[in-house]
Design an enzyme around this catalytic site. Structure first.
Site, mmCIF file in Angstrom:
data_model
loop_
_atom_site.group_PDB
_atom_site.id
_atom_site.type_symbol
_atom_site.label_atom_id
_atom_site.label_comp_id
_atom_site.label_asym_id
_atom_site.label_seq_id
_atom_site.Cartn_x
_atom_site.Cartn_y
_atom_site.Cartn_z
ATOM 1 N N LYS A 64 0.839 -1.196 0.000
ATOM 2 C CA LYS A 64 0.000 0.000 0.000
ATOM 3 C C LYS A 64 0.878 1.252 0.000
ATOM 4 O O LYS A 64 2.010 1.204 0.479
ATOM 5 C CB LYS A 64 -0.870 0.008 1.277
ATOM 6 C CG LYS A 64 -2.008 -0.987 1.276
ATOM 7 C CD LYS A 64 -2.830 -0.872 2.547
ATOM 8 C CE LYS A 64 -3.967 -1.875 2.576
ATOM 9 N NZ LYS A 64 -4.990 -1.666 1.543
ATOM 10 N N ARG B 60 -10.551 -11.558 1.538
ATOM 11 C CA ARG B 60 -11.460 -12.550 0.940
ATOM 12 C C ARG B 60 -10.876 -13.958 1.008
ATOM 13 O O ARG B 60 -11.613 -14.934 1.072
ATOM 14 C CB ARG B 60 -11.786 -12.132 -0.500
ATOM 15 C CG ARG B 60 -10.585 -11.997 -1.394
ATOM 16 C CD ARG B 60 -10.869 -11.170 -2.655
ATOM 17 N NE ARG B 60 -10.989 -9.739 -2.380
ATOM 18 C CZ ARG B 60 -11.342 -8.820 -3.277
ATOM 19 N NH1 ARG B 60 -11.619 -9.171 -4.510
ATOM 20 N NH2 ARG B 60 -11.418 -7.558 -2.944
ATOM 21 N N GLU C 55 -6.505 -9.595 0.344
ATOM 22 C CA GLU C 55 -6.202 -10.736 1.216
ATOM 23 C C GLU C 55 -7.376 -11.171 2.083
ATOM 24 O O GLU C 55 -7.491 -12.327 2.460
ATOM 25 C CB GLU C 55 -4.990 -10.409 2.107
ATOM 26 C CG GLU C 55 -5.283 -9.623 3.389
ATOM 27 C CD GLU C 55 -5.848 -8.230 3.154
ATOM 28 O OE1 GLU C 55 -5.665 -7.693 2.052
ATOM 29 O OE2 GLU C 55 -6.484 -7.685 4.079
#
Ligand code: BES
Ligand code: MN
Ligand code: ZN
Length: 506
Positions: free
Chosen positions: A281, A355, A353
């Site tokens: 990120k 899910r 991640e």
């Protein structure tokens, strides 16, 4: 210091601030009868002279009179008696807490009037909800502050609802108090920094808290997860030295005679820190990603509330805990991984991640416990936040009855849900050309919906299922009426209410 909520016929001796409600247009509630006649008359004439104080809901003013010099008198607007309801009363309570803290009150009492009952709520229930608002807004997370502790204004220690109907208020408050305890614990967990709360420590905190309350708690460590085949959850945790855990909790509250029915299942995403992994990120705002276990916090908070109020329901909770880190051992975009279900998954972005963690927990809980319904909670997508902000939780449901029950609980608790589309098109979009499913949709649009479409691949036998994307509602950027920032404990309350109203004793 913990805040004590009390119910009594009269304000306790140590009361330093007496609170009197004022309805719209400065209609003083009969609570002022509790004051001596001179004081009550003074307040009446004072109210008559106010330019800006009009008894609007949540308006607060200090009356310039002292009841025999001993107590402060605070007047609080209750608004139009036709409009006040539980949520409005909680907002009033939240505002009262802020005002009481700023004037340094240590013990305050709200006086219940004997007025004609408001349209939608009894005066006694209004008192209970005002107390709830004080409790929720009075939450703080100061355990890591060692400096300045003495400079802070003294904390409110006691808040009393006083009046002849106080027992009725206490009765209404009882289940609210239990749900507040679950919510505040969920807030604590979300607010913990990720060097303190990681899969192993989080699992221990859950066990330490819930086991004494009669909840069965089972912890799967990395070895056990490997043996069971939680391949998708393990892939997410591969990059971190802090190995994954899955925690299964059971609350068996049903009467023995009704034992045979299926339990209700709740699944939580517990990513204790989400760096994004190899698809790392951007640095701005990454610190917010300690809240990526908000779904797990809600599930364990719910289990706590159910146990405290001895809910007559059989409930299983499961939380998948992992830390998403980049490293030489981390999973990569384009990896094909397995899953507990047996389906293979093409990983297209390591930042998708949540899910993967949910997929394994969803399959496990369905196959092991055959639940009557499954609800998952997850801070799953930034797209959900773009769509509904911090205000509404987007909820994807494959069953209209389940949605109706959630919606009615939402309306009566003030935890707002908005139904989102589960569509065959989104599910289809998640089919991979190299594996059974892929973790990303085709473009960046409808990201919350394609995430739900991915999860739908792991729902078996058309089981009633709801997916709550709490990416926006699990936290607030600035203090709200009933919650200081950041963790909110969202989800505990609406689900506790749904169970209480629709699934207990059945
Ligand atoms: N935990 C994030 C979602 C999130 C973002 C929660 C902001 C709360 C606030 C999630 O794991 C994530 O990174 N989602 C990606 C998905 C994308 C890669 C398909 C996102 O939303 O960008
Ligand atoms: Mn992510
Ligand atoms: Zn995440």
């Amino acid at each position: 210091m913990t805040l004590n909520i009390k119910f009594a016929a009269k304000p306790t001796k140590d009361t330093d601030t007496v609170i009197i409600g004022v309805y719209a247009d400065n209609n003083l509630s009969t609570a002022s009868d509790a004051l001596n006649v001179d004081t009550a008359n003074l307040i009446e004439s004072f109210l008559g002279k106010q330019e800006s104080f009009k008894g609007k809901s949540g308006q607060i003013i200090t009356a310039p009179v002292l009841d025999e010099g001993k107590t402060r008198i605070l007047l609080v607007g209750l608004g139009d008696p036709d409009k006040i309801d539980g949520s409005a009363a909680e907002t009033v309570g939240g505002k009262l807490y802020v005002a009481l803290k700023s004037i340094g009150s240590k013990s305050a009492a709200f006086i219940l009037g004997d007025d004609e009952e408001p349209e939608n709520i009894s005066t006694a229930d209004m008192g209970a909800h005002i107390a709830m608002g004080v409790r929720l807004r009075g939450y703080s997370f100061l355990k890591y502050k060692t400096l300045d502790a003495e400079d802070e204004s003294p904390e409110l220690g006691t808040f009393t609802i006083a009046g002849k109907d106080n027992k009725k208020s206490a009765k209404t408050y009882e289940p609210l108090g239990h749900v507040a305890a679950g919510m505040l614990w969920a807030r604590d967990l979300v607010n913990e920094p990720p060097n303190m709360l990681y899969p192993e420590s989080f699992a221990k905190m859950i066990k330490d808290e819930l086991k004494p309350l009669g909840v069965e708690v089972e912890i799967f460590d990395e070895k056990k997860l490997e043996k069971l085949g939680f391949k998708a959850q393990l892939a997410v945790g591969m990059g971190s030295a802090r190995t994954p855990r899955t925690v299964v909790m059971r609350w068996n509250g049903k009467d023995a005679s009704k034992k045979k029915s299926q339990p209700l299942a709740f699944v939580g995403k517990g990513v204790t820190f989400d760096t994004g992994g190899i698809n790392i990120k951007p640095s701005g705002g990454m610190e917010d990603m300690k809240l990526d276990m908000g779904g797990a916090a809600a599930v364990v908070g719910l289990m706590k509330s159910l146990a405290l109020r001895n809910a007559k329901a059989d409930v299983v909770g499961i939380v998948g805990l992992a830390e998403n880190m980049p490293s030489d051992r981390a999973y990569r975009p384009s990896d094909v991984i397995g899953s507990y279900s047996g389906k293979t998954i093409e990983v297209l972005n390591t930042d998708a991640e949540g899910r993967l963690v949910l997929a394994d927990c969803l399959t496990y809980v369905q196959r092991k416990y055959d639940p009557a319904l499954v609800v998952d909670l997850a801070t799953l997508t930034g797209a959900m936040m773009i769509a509904l902000g911090h205000e509404y939780c987007g909820t994807f449901v494959n069953d209209n009855d389940l949605w109706e029950n959630m919606e009615s609980a939402s309306k009566s608790t003030g935890e707002k849900l908005w139904r989102m589309p589960l569509d065959a098109a989104f599910k289809k979009e998640m089919v991979s050309s190299i594996a059974d499913v892929k973790s990303l949709g085709n473009g960046r649009y409808a990201g919350a919906c394609t995430a739900a479409g991915f999860l739908e691949h792991f729902i078996e036998d058309n089981r009633p299922w709801a997916h709550m994307d709490i990416a926006g509602t699990a936290w607030v950027k600035s203090d709200s009426a009933i919650c200081p920032k950041p963790g909110t404990g969202f989800g505990v309350r609406v689900l506790d209410k749904m169970i209480a109203d629709h699934y207990e004793g059945k």
